[in-house]
Design an enzyme around this catalytic site. Structure first.
Site, PDB file in Angstrom:
ATOM      1  N   TYR A  86       3.818  74.707  -0.649  1.00  0.00           N
ATOM      2  CA  TYR A  86       3.607  76.229  -1.336  1.00  0.00           C
ATOM      3  C   TYR A  86       3.989  77.336  -0.359  1.00  0.00           C
ATOM      4  CZ  TYR A  86       1.134  73.260  -4.709  1.00  0.00           C
ATOM      5  OH  TYR A  86       0.695  72.260  -5.686  1.00  0.00           O
TER       6      TYR A  86
ATOM      7  N   GLU B  41      -7.838  73.491  -5.195  1.00  0.00           N
ATOM      8  CA  GLU B  41      -6.611  74.052  -5.641  1.00  0.00           C
ATOM      9  C   GLU B  41      -6.617  75.475  -6.314  1.00  0.00           C
ATOM     10  OE1 GLU B  41      -3.779  70.860  -6.978  1.00  0.00           O
ATOM     11  OE2 GLU B  41      -5.731  69.428  -6.852  1.00  0.00           O
TER      12      GLU B  41
ATOM     13  N   GLY C  87       2.303  72.091 -10.617  1.00  0.00           N
ATOM     14  CA  GLY C  87       2.381  73.498 -10.048  1.00  0.00           C
ATOM     15  C   GLY C  87       3.494  74.050 -10.881  1.00  0.00           C
TER      16      GLY C  87
ATOM     17  N   ASN D 101       1.024  63.394 -11.704  1.00  0.00           N
ATOM     18  CA  ASN D 101       0.451  64.880 -11.748  1.00  0.00           C
ATOM     19  C   ASN D 101       0.420  65.166 -13.207  1.00  0.00           C
ATOM     20  OD1 ASN D 101       0.293  65.985  -8.705  1.00  0.00           O
ATOM     21  ND2 ASN D 101       2.251  64.803  -8.646  1.00  0.00           N
TER      22      ASN D 101
ATOM     23  N   GLU E  77       2.053  58.860  -7.303  1.00  0.00           N
ATOM     24  CA  GLU E  77       1.155  59.257  -8.084  1.00  0.00           C
ATOM     25  C   GLU E  77       1.324  60.002  -9.330  1.00  0.00           C
ATOM     26  OE1 GLU E  77      -0.893  63.608  -6.545  1.00  0.00           O
ATOM     27  OE2 GLU E  77      -0.513  62.122  -4.868  1.00  0.00           O
TER      28      GLU E  77
ATOM     29  N   ASP F   9       5.345  61.097  -8.873  1.00  0.00           N
ATOM     30  CA  ASP F   9       6.036  61.253  -7.387  1.00  0.00           C
ATOM     31  C   ASP F   9       6.298  60.021  -6.716  1.00  0.00           C
ATOM     32  OD1 ASP F   9       5.689  63.748  -7.581  1.00  0.00           O
ATOM     33  OD2 ASP F   9       3.705  63.937  -6.507  1.00  0.00           O
TER      34      ASP F   9
ATOM     35  N   SER G 173      -2.039  68.280  -4.641  1.00  0.00           N
ATOM     36  CA  SER G 173      -1.621  69.140  -3.858  1.00  0.00           C
ATOM     37  C   SER G 173      -1.661  68.863  -2.291  1.00  0.00           C
ATOM     38  CB  SER G 173      -2.099  70.655  -4.019  1.00  0.00           C
ATOM     39  OG  SER G 173      -1.596  71.064  -5.474  1.00  0.00           O
TER      40      SER G 173
ATOM     41  N   ARG H  31       4.560  65.056 -14.010  1.00  0.00           N
ATOM     42  CA  ARG H  31       5.609  64.676 -12.780  1.00  0.00           C
ATOM     43  C   ARG H  31       4.823  63.455 -12.145  1.00  0.00           C
ATOM     44  NH1 ARG H  31       4.386  68.577  -8.764  1.00  0.00           N
ATOM     45  NH2 ARG H  31       3.969  66.871  -7.181  1.00  0.00           N
TER      46      ARG H  31
END
Length: 327
Positions: A225, A28, A284, A280, A278, A265, A159, A263
């Site tokens: 992205y 990443e 990002g 994070n 998951e 998800d 990601s 974060r």
């Protein structure tokens, strides 16, 4: 809403010298460079003495001398999995985000799901796959009891790197081969068909959810992205459902020792049930990123958000909003 964040009143001088860790050598790297550049610009625009530090450079650790704190914008292994956090702890340098335990568990999708399941938090069924590099054909046999469709993913990447949905037997081998490029341990997770949601965590509170819609098979690296046709809705739900989802997100976040910001998800199935995917721990911070989007919905622009995240390094308590900096 902004009154809930007294960190915004902190004098920039109080932060001292700040290193923004970015880049690194994970899968990443490119996203991290973008995140770090955005964070650095936001800090400097507020008069904070910050500089960029790429951990892929051989002498980067020497430049930690004399700094007061770190904004960690590294994504993936080596920066988001507890390794950097352990180093900074040993050097007694405060840093943003979760500590060693929360970072390690957040990156390890398998053990994260194990903890959630033990606490009766909703997460899809899964099966661990261990790669035998000498006999790759055994991979497919390990999945004989796992009904399709499934999502194949490396157990320790972010990601959506190395992830593939598998709807039929023909798609299985290519998906396993792709994921195996990144790690010897894979995860086959029951595929949940439905809406994709995420909840950002900031200073001990859940921000409004973001609902993502993409024409791709799932919210993959391209949709995150690169693509311009991904659609976002924030808040993504009605008020009552927002509270329900926020509560699950906070419980899941704290269950694996995460703190500060991050974060969580989710997928939402056709019956309206939410399923944890998951955590994070260093999401990002690019132009397409979700945490800035959620923060903006409550009045925090990007520079404000970055300052609030960094302010948690001024105290041992990541929920710094309990400290009053005055009117």
């Amino acid at each position: 809403m902004l009154a809930d964040f007294p960190e915004l009143k902190i004098d920039p001088v109080d932060f001292g010298r700040v290193a923004v860790l970015l880049g690194g050598d994970s899968a990443e790297r490119e996203v991290s460079l973008q995140s770090g550049a955005a964070v650095l610009s936001a800090l400097q625009s507020q008069g904070i003495d910050a500089f960029a530090l790429d951990t892929a450079k051989a002498d980067w650790q020497l430049q930690l001398s004399g700094i007061n704190r770190v904004f960690n914008a590294l994504h993936g292994r080596g920066g988001e999995d507890g390794l950097i956090q352990g180093l900074l702890d040993s050097l007694k340098i405060p840093y943003t985000g979760s500590g060693v335990l929360g970072s390690a568990l957040g990156m390890d999708k398998l053990r994260c799901k194990m903890i959630w399941r033990q606490l009766d938090l909703p997460t899809p069924d899964w099966q661990e796959i261990v790669i035998d590099r000498q006999n790759f054909s055994t991979l497919e046999k390990q999945l004989e009891k796992m009904p399709l469709p499934v999502m194949i993913k490396p157990y320790c990447e972010g990601s959506s790197v190395g992830m593939s949905p598998v709807f039929n037997a023909v798609e299985l081998k290519p998906a396993l081969e792709l994921a195996a490029k990144y790690t010897d341990h894979l995860l086959a997770e029951s595929y949940i068909k439905g809406g994709e949601y995420t909840v950002s965590i900031l200073g001990g509170r859940a921000l409004p959810s973001v609902h993502m819609e993409t024409p791709n098979k799932f919210y993959d690296y391209d949709a995150k992205y690169l693509a311009n046709d991904t659609e976002y809705y924030c808040p993504g739900l009605d008020l009552e459902t927002e509270r329900l989802l926020g509560d699950i997100a906070l419980r899941a976040f704290k269950a694996v020792g995460c703190s500060g910001w991050g974060r969580v998800d989710f997928m939402r199935d056709s019956q309206g049930n939410f399923w944890l995917l998951e955590v994070n721990t260093i999401p990002g911070m690019t132009s397409h990123s979700l945490v800035p989007m959620a923060a903006k919905s409550i009045g925090l622009d990007f520079p404000m958000l970055v300052k609030v995240i960094l302010a948690a390094t001024l105290t041992g308590n990541p929920n710094i909003t309990t400290k009053d900096y005055g009117a």
